[in-house]
Design a protein around this motif. Structure first.
Motif, PDB file in Angstrom:
ATOM      1  N   LYS A   1      -7.227   5.966   0.851  1.00  0.00           N
ATOM      2  CA  LYS A   1      -7.889   7.232   0.508  1.00  0.00           C
ATOM      3  C   LYS A   1      -7.022   7.959  -0.503  1.00  0.00           C
ATOM      4  CE  LYS A   1     -10.411   7.724   4.751  1.00  0.00           C
ATOM      5  NZ  LYS A   1     -10.803   8.585   5.839  1.00  0.00           N
ATOM      6  N   THR A   2      -7.290   7.734  -1.768  1.00  0.00           N
ATOM      7  CA  THR A   2      -6.500   8.318  -2.836  1.00  0.00           C
ATOM      8  C   THR A   2      -7.379   8.569  -4.056  1.00  0.00           C
ATOM      9  OG1 THR A   2      -4.538   8.022  -4.217  1.00  0.00           O
ATOM     10  CG2 THR A   2      -5.814   6.061  -3.727  1.00  0.00           C
ATOM     11  N   ILE A   3      -6.889   9.410  -4.943  1.00  0.00           N
ATOM     12  CA  ILE A   3      -7.622   9.622  -6.190  1.00  0.00           C
ATOM     13  C   ILE A   3      -7.085   8.722  -7.295  1.00  0.00           C
ATOM     14  CG2 ILE A   3      -8.303  11.968  -5.610  1.00  0.00           C
ATOM     15  CD1 ILE A   3      -6.022  12.943  -7.430  1.00  0.00           C
ATOM     16  N   CYS A   4      -6.018   7.997  -7.015  1.00  0.00           N
ATOM     17  CA  CYS A   4      -5.461   7.049  -7.982  1.00  0.00           C
ATOM     18  C   CYS A   4      -6.161   5.703  -7.815  1.00  0.00           C
ATOM     19  CB  CYS A   4      -3.972   6.863  -7.745  1.00  0.00           C
ATOM     20  SG  CYS A   4      -3.035   8.371  -7.914  1.00  0.00           S
ATOM     21  N   PHE A   5      -6.498   5.072  -8.912  1.00  0.00           N
ATOM     22  CA  PHE A   5      -7.136   3.763  -8.844  1.00  0.00           C
ATOM     23  C   PHE A   5      -6.900   3.037 -10.154  1.00  0.00           C
ATOM     24  CE2 PHE A   5     -10.235   6.793 -10.319  1.00  0.00           C
ATOM     25  CZ  PHE A   5     -10.798   6.182 -11.422  1.00  0.00           C
ATOM     26  N   SER A   6      -7.136   1.739 -10.150  1.00  0.00           N
ATOM     27  CA  SER A   6      -6.987   0.936 -11.349  1.00  0.00           C
ATOM     28  C   SER A   6      -8.260   1.019 -12.172  1.00  0.00           C
ATOM     29  CB  SER A   6      -6.713  -0.520 -10.990  1.00  0.00           C
ATOM     30  OG  SER A   6      -5.489  -0.612 -10.329  1.00  0.00           O
ATOM     31  N   ARG A   7      -8.098   1.122 -13.472  1.00  0.00           N
ATOM     32  CA  ARG A   7      -9.261   1.201 -14.341  1.00  0.00           C
ATOM     33  C   ARG A   7      -9.639  -0.147 -14.938  1.00  0.00           C
ATOM     34  NH1 ARG A   7      -7.033   6.576 -15.940  1.00  0.00           N
ATOM     35  NH2 ARG A   7      -8.364   7.988 -14.791  1.00  0.00           N
ATOM     36  N   SER A   8      -8.705  -1.113 -14.874  1.00  0.00           N
ATOM     37  CA  SER A   8      -9.038  -2.436 -15.389  1.00  0.00           C
ATOM     38  C   SER A   8      -8.301  -3.503 -14.590  1.00  0.00           C
ATOM     39  CB  SER A   8      -8.693  -2.560 -16.871  1.00  0.00           C
ATOM     40  OG  SER A   8      -7.312  -2.716 -17.040  1.00  0.00           O
ATOM     41  N   LEU A   9      -8.867  -4.676 -14.594  1.00  0.00           N
ATOM     42  CA  LEU A   9      -8.283  -5.808 -13.889  1.00  0.00           C
ATOM     43  C   LEU A   9      -6.963  -6.220 -14.522  1.00  0.00           C
ATOM     44  CD1 LEU A   9      -8.829  -7.892 -11.634  1.00  0.00           C
ATOM     45  CD2 LEU A   9      -9.904  -9.312 -13.351  1.00  0.00           C
ATOM     46  N   ILE A  10      -6.840  -6.084 -15.817  1.00  0.00           N
ATOM     47  CA  ILE A  10      -5.618  -6.464 -16.528  1.00  0.00           C
ATOM     48  C   ILE A  10      -4.449  -5.592 -16.097  1.00  0.00           C
ATOM     49  CG2 ILE A  10      -4.549  -6.585 -18.814  1.00  0.00           C
ATOM     50  CD1 ILE A  10      -7.390  -7.240 -19.878  1.00  0.00           C
ATOM     51  N   ILE A  11      -4.687  -4.285 -15.989  1.00  0.00           N
ATOM     52  CA  ILE A  11      -3.627  -3.362 -15.588  1.00  0.00           C
ATOM     53  C   ILE A  11      -3.220  -3.616 -14.140  1.00  0.00           C
ATOM     54  CG2 ILE A  11      -3.036  -0.937 -15.251  1.00  0.00           C
ATOM     55  CD1 ILE A  11      -3.156  -1.804 -18.174  1.00  0.00           C
ATOM     56  N   LEU A  12      -4.193  -3.815 -13.255  1.00  0.00           N
ATOM     57  CA  LEU A  12      -3.876  -4.113 -11.855  1.00  0.00           C
ATOM     58  C   LEU A  12      -3.057  -5.389 -11.750  1.00  0.00           C
ATOM     59  CD1 LEU A  12      -4.173  -3.550  -8.831  1.00  0.00           C
ATOM     60  CD2 LEU A  12      -6.329  -4.809  -8.902  1.00  0.00           C
ATOM     61  N   ASN A  13      -3.433  -6.409 -12.504  1.00  0.00           N
ATOM     62  CA  ASN A  13      -2.702  -7.673 -12.512  1.00  0.00           C
ATOM     63  C   ASN A  13      -1.269  -7.472 -13.005  1.00  0.00           C
ATOM     64  OD1 ASN A  13      -2.444 -10.378 -12.090  1.00  0.00           O
ATOM     65  ND2 ASN A  13      -4.063 -10.964 -13.478  1.00  0.00           N
ATOM     66  N   ALA A  14      -1.096  -6.666 -14.057  1.00  0.00           N
ATOM     67  CA  ALA A  14       0.235  -6.404 -14.605  1.00  0.00           C
ATOM     68  C   ALA A  14       1.106  -5.625 -13.626  1.00  0.00           C
ATOM     69  CB  ALA A  14       0.116  -5.650 -15.923  1.00  0.00           C
ATOM     70  N   VAL A  15       0.536  -4.632 -12.962  1.00  0.00           N
ATOM     71  CA  VAL A  15       1.288  -3.842 -11.986  1.00  0.00           C
ATOM     72  C   VAL A  15       1.744  -4.715 -10.828  1.00  0.00           C
ATOM     73  CG1 VAL A  15       1.041  -2.018 -10.261  1.00  0.00           C
ATOM     74  CG2 VAL A  15       0.270  -1.628 -12.589  1.00  0.00           C
ATOM     75  N   LEU A  16       0.871  -5.588 -10.339  1.00  0.00           N
ATOM     76  CA  LEU A  16       1.245  -6.480  -9.243  1.00  0.00           C
ATOM     77  C   LEU A  16       2.293  -7.499  -9.680  1.00  0.00           C
ATOM     78  CD1 LEU A  16      -2.220  -7.082  -7.590  1.00  0.00           C
ATOM     79  CD2 LEU A  16      -0.305  -5.802  -6.660  1.00  0.00           C
ATOM     80  N   ARG A  17       2.194  -7.982 -10.908  1.00  0.00           N
ATOM     81  CA  ARG A  17       3.182  -8.925 -11.417  1.00  0.00           C
ATOM     82  C   ARG A  17       4.568  -8.283 -11.482  1.00  0.00           C
ATOM     83  NH1 ARG A  17       2.019 -13.731 -14.280  1.00  0.00           N
ATOM     84  NH2 ARG A  17      -0.145 -13.119 -14.141  1.00  0.00           N
ATOM     85  N   ILE A  18       4.631  -7.034 -11.932  1.00  0.00           N
ATOM     86  CA  ILE A  18       5.899  -6.307 -11.975  1.00  0.00           C
ATOM     87  C   ILE A  18       6.415  -6.045 -10.565  1.00  0.00           C
ATOM     88  CG2 ILE A  18       6.954  -4.082 -12.565  1.00  0.00           C
ATOM     89  CD1 ILE A  18       5.049  -4.079 -15.019  1.00  0.00           C
ATOM     90  N   TYR A  19       5.525  -5.641  -9.655  1.00  0.00           N
ATOM     91  CA  TYR A  19       5.933  -5.340  -8.279  1.00  0.00           C
ATOM     92  C   TYR A  19       6.447  -6.590  -7.556  1.00  0.00           C
ATOM     93  CZ  TYR A  19       5.833  -3.731  -3.486  1.00  0.00           C
ATOM     94  OH  TYR A  19       6.188  -3.429  -2.196  1.00  0.00           O
ATOM     95  N   PHE A  20       5.730  -7.691  -7.680  1.00  0.00           N
ATOM     96  CA  PHE A  20       6.116  -8.902  -6.961  1.00  0.00           C
ATOM     97  C   PHE A  20       7.346  -9.581  -7.558  1.00  0.00           C
ATOM     98  CE2 PHE A  20       1.474  -9.509  -5.522  1.00  0.00           C
ATOM     99  CZ  PHE A  20       1.704  -8.821  -4.353  1.00  0.00           C
ATOM    100  N   TRP A  21       7.438  -9.627  -8.883  1.00  0.00           N
ATOM    101  CA  TRP A  21       8.482 -10.428  -9.514  1.00  0.00           C
ATOM    102  C   TRP A  21       9.451  -9.628 -10.370  1.00  0.00           C
ATOM    103  CZ3 TRP A  21       3.796 -13.752 -10.802  1.00  0.00           C
ATOM    104  CH2 TRP A  21       3.489 -14.567  -9.708  1.00  0.00           C
TER     105      TRP A  21
ATOM    106  N   ARG B   1       0.823  -1.211   0.000  1.00  0.00           N
ATOM    107  CA  ARG B   1       0.000   0.000   0.000  1.00  0.00           C
ATOM    108  C   ARG B   1       0.860   1.266   0.000  1.00  0.00           C
ATOM    109  NH1 ARG B   1      -5.278  -0.957   0.405  1.00  0.00           N
ATOM    110  NH2 ARG B   1      -5.991  -2.812   1.471  1.00  0.00           N
ATOM    111  N   THR B   2       2.031   1.207   0.613  1.00  0.00           N
ATOM    112  CA  THR B   2       2.931   2.352   0.627  1.00  0.00           C
ATOM    113  C   THR B   2       3.580   2.560  -0.734  1.00  0.00           C
ATOM    114  OG1 THR B   2       3.393   1.944   2.960  1.00  0.00           O
ATOM    115  CG2 THR B   2       4.938   3.345   1.781  1.00  0.00           C
ATOM    116  N   HIS B   3       3.994   1.487  -1.389  1.00  0.00           N
ATOM    117  CA  HIS B   3       4.722   1.596  -2.653  1.00  0.00           C
ATOM    118  C   HIS B   3       3.821   1.822  -3.861  1.00  0.00           C
ATOM    119  CE1 HIS B   3       8.103  -0.836  -0.601  1.00  0.00           C
ATOM    120  NE2 HIS B   3       8.271   0.448  -0.423  1.00  0.00           N
ATOM    121  N   LEU B   4       2.643   1.253  -3.873  1.00  0.00           N
ATOM    122  CA  LEU B   4       1.743   1.370  -5.017  1.00  0.00           C
ATOM    123  C   LEU B   4       0.577   2.291  -4.664  1.00  0.00           C
ATOM    124  CD1 LEU B   4       1.602  -2.354  -6.172  1.00  0.00           C
ATOM    125  CD2 LEU B   4       3.033  -0.515  -7.063  1.00  0.00           C
TER     126      LEU B   4
END
Length: 118
Positions: free
Chosen positions: A97-117, A88-91
């Motif tokens: 409570k933020t105005i940033c959010f994911s617009r699609s499941l594919i993008i969220l999945n890709a961001v997490l894949r990059i962050y984790f691996w 939550r701190t890094h992404l």
């Protein structure tokens, strides 16, 4: 961990597993809070011959994980909770409570894949 896509009424859950010694993410899945979402991560752990799976006391785990390898220790999930805070701190898209959010499941999945691996 809970987040949302597009609007707060569309809740999405991030389920992931950590290796005990290295604290690296072994497997993750993004989806609704159902047994199907949890089962994808648990199946990958069972295929990798996990000796023990430590979880919180959510009732869904009792039906998905074999009793021989399932454990619900009081302090067994501290590392997961710490990882949730780090994510939550890094992404910014996962902040509460933020105005940033994911617009699609594919993008969220890709961001997490990059962050984790990376």
């Amino acid at each position: 961990m809970r987040t949302y896509i597009r609007e707060k009424s569309k809740l999405t859950w991030i389920v992931y597993a950590l290796e005990q010694e290295t604290k690296n993410v072994v497997s993750f899945n993004v989806g609704r809070r159902t047994n199907k979402t949890l089962n994808k991560v648990i199946t990958s752990l069972e295929l990798s011959d996990a000796k023990k799976i430590v979880t919180d006391k959510l009732k869904h785990y009792r039906y998905l994980i074999k009793k021989e390898i399932h454990s619900t220790k009081h302090r067994g999930i501290n590392h997961i909770e710490r990882k949730n805070l780090s994510i939550r701190t890094h992404l910014k898209r996962l902040n509460r409570k933020t105005i940033c959010f994911s617009r699609s499941l594919i993008i969220l999945n890709a961001v997490l894949r990059i962050y984790f691996w990376e």
